[in-house]
Motif scaffolding. Structure first.
Motif, PDB file in Angstrom:
ATOM      1  N   ARG A  27      16.405  98.152  29.747  1.00 16.85           N
ATOM      2  CA  ARG A  27      16.268  98.042  28.296  1.00 16.85           C
ATOM      3  C   ARG A  27      16.526  99.382  27.613  1.00 16.85           C
ATOM      4  NH1 ARG A  27      10.561  95.189  27.209  1.00 16.85           N
ATOM      5  NH2 ARG A  27      10.784  96.600  25.418  1.00 16.85           N
ATOM      6  N   ASP A  37      15.387 100.631  24.833  1.00 14.15           N
ATOM      7  CA  ASP A  37      14.198 101.293  24.301  1.00 14.15           C
ATOM      8  C   ASP A  37      13.383 101.940  25.408  1.00 14.15           C
ATOM      9  OD1 ASP A  37      13.463  98.807  25.321  1.00 14.15           O
ATOM     10  OD2 ASP A  37      11.995  98.373  23.750  1.00 14.15           O
ATOM     11  N   VAL A  38      13.290 101.274  26.567  1.00 18.01           N
ATOM     12  CA  VAL A  38      12.563 101.835  27.691  1.00 18.01           C
ATOM     13  C   VAL A  38      13.286 103.075  28.228  1.00 18.01           C
ATOM     14  CG1 VAL A  38      11.795 101.410  30.063  1.00 18.01           C
ATOM     15  CG2 VAL A  38      11.519  99.629  28.315  1.00 18.01           C
ATOM     16  N   THR A  75       8.288 102.645  24.730  1.00 16.42           N
ATOM     17  CA  THR A  75       9.126 102.012  23.721  1.00 16.42           C
ATOM     18  C   THR A  75       8.847 102.526  22.314  1.00 16.42           C
ATOM     19  OG1 THR A  75       7.601 100.164  23.319  1.00 16.42           O
ATOM     20  CG2 THR A  75       9.184  99.917  25.128  1.00 16.42           C
TER      21      THR A  75
END
Length: 292
Positions: free
Chosen positions: A132, A134-135, A94
Motif C-alpha cells: 500500500r 500509504d504504508v 498511514t
C-alpha cells in the motif's frame, strides 16, 4: 553458556523482548486460558535476574500493542534502566505526519533510545498490506529518520515483505522470529525459498527469536529448531543475525535460559567471530547500541 562460547567482553544483547503492565496498557491478544503462562505483568525487575544469569548486558524492548502511548512508556523504562538500551516502538504508519510523530517520540523522556518502529503486520488480512502506498510512505519516513523497521510477518507474508525490502533499499529492515516458519510441517520448504529471497536483499537482517512457540510439539528439542537456525545461518550469515529471547512470550514453551542454552548448542560450532555477531555485535551495529 560456557567460556569457550562466550560472545566477548561486551556481553550478550537480547535484541527482542517485551514488557507490559496490563492496568496501564491492556494486552487483548493474550488468551487467559491458552496463554496462562503470560497472563501477568512483566516489568524490568522480572527480566533483570534472568538476563544477568544468561550473560545479557543490553536489551532491545519491542512494542506489543498498536499504541504510541505504550512506546512513550517504554522509552521511559529505557531512560531509567541501563539494561534496556533500545526501544522498537509503534506509530501509525498511514498517518500524514509520521516524521513529526517520530520527532515527538524522540522528544519524550528516553527518546534517544528509540531505535526502530514495528507494526503488527502478522495480524493484517490484506495480502498486499505492505504494498500500500500509504504504508510504504510511512515506512520510508521511518528509514529517513535513521530508524530500523522491524518486520513482524508470518510465513505466508514473506513474499510481500520481500517486495517491500527490495523496493525500499534505503531502509534497514529486521525480520522478527525468522518470519515464523512452519517448523515440523511440509510448509517449511516454501519458507526456505522465501527466506532466501528476502535475505538476498542486503538491507535486511533477522532475529533468531520466537522459534520455540512455532513448534508443533510442546516438548520441543533443539533438533526441532535446528533446520530453521541452520537455514537462517546459510541465508543471512552470522553477521546479519541476532539473538532475541522473545521473553515473556517464550514462556509459553520455554524458560529464558532454556532458549539461550538451545541456541548456544545450535551455533556453538561456529567460529568465535560468528558467534559474536549473533550474540551481540549484529544488534549493536543494526540498532546503534553502545557496548557497556
Amino acid at each position: 553458556m560456557t567460556a569457550g562460547q562466550a560472545p566477548g567482553r561486551a556481553g550478550i544483547v537480547d535484541a527482542h523482548h517485551h514488557l507490559w503492565v496490563r492496568a496501564r496498557h491492556p494486552q487483548p491478544w493474550i488468551d487467559p486460558v491458552t496463554m496462562a503462562a503470560i497472563d501477568a505483568d512483566f516489568e524490568p525487575v522480572d527480566l533483570a535476574p534472568l538476563a544477568r544469569a544468561a550473560g545479557v548486558t543490553a536489551t532491545v524492548v519491542v512494542q506489543s500493542i498498536a499504541s504510541q502511548a505504550e512506546t512513550v512508556d517504554l522509552l521511559g523504562v529505557a531512560a531509567d534502566d541501563s539494561l534496556v538500551q533500545g526501544v522498537v516502538g509503534w506509530l501509525d504508519l498511514t498517518a500524514d505526519d509520521v516524521a513529526d510523530r517520530i520527532g515527538g517520540l524522540r522528544a519524550a523522556r528516553g527518546g534517544d533510545h528509540l531505535v526502530g518502529i514495528r507494526h503488527l503486520v502478522q495480524g493484517e488480512t490484506d495480502p498486499a498490506y505492505l504494498d500500500r502506498p500509504d504504508v510504504r510512505r510511512g515506512i520510508a519516513a521511518v528509514g529517513s529518520a535513521g530508524l530500523v523497521f522491524d518486520l513482524l510477518v508470518r510465513q505466508h507474508q514473506l513474499s510481500m515483505a520481500t517486495r517491500l525490502v527490495y523496493d525500499l533499499p534505503e531502509v534497514s529492515f529486521v525480520l522478527d522470529h525468522l518470519g515464523k516458519p512452519a517448523l515440523g510441517s511440509p510448509g517449511l520448504t516454501e519458507w526456505i525459498g522465501d527466506l532466501r529471497a528476502l535475505a538476498a536483499s542486503p538491507n535486511t537482517t533477522a532475529k533468531l527469536s520466537g522459534l520455540v512457540t512455532e513448534v508443533e510439539r510442546s516438548q520441543w528439542t533443539t533438533d526441532d529448531l535446528r533446520p530453521a537456525v541452520d537455514h537462517a545461518l546459510d541465508a543471512f550469515g552470522p553477521d546479519r543475525l541476532m539473538f532475541g529471547s522473545d521473553w515473556p512470550v517464550c514462556l509459553l514453551a520455554s524458560s529464558y535460559q532454556r532458549w539461550v542454552d538451545a541456541l548456544t548448542e545450535m551455533v556453538g560450532g561456529r567460529h568465535g567471530s560468528d558467534r559474536a555477531g549473533i550474540w551481540g555485535d549484529t544488534a549493536r551495529r543494526v540498532y546503534g547500541l553502545t557496548a557497556p
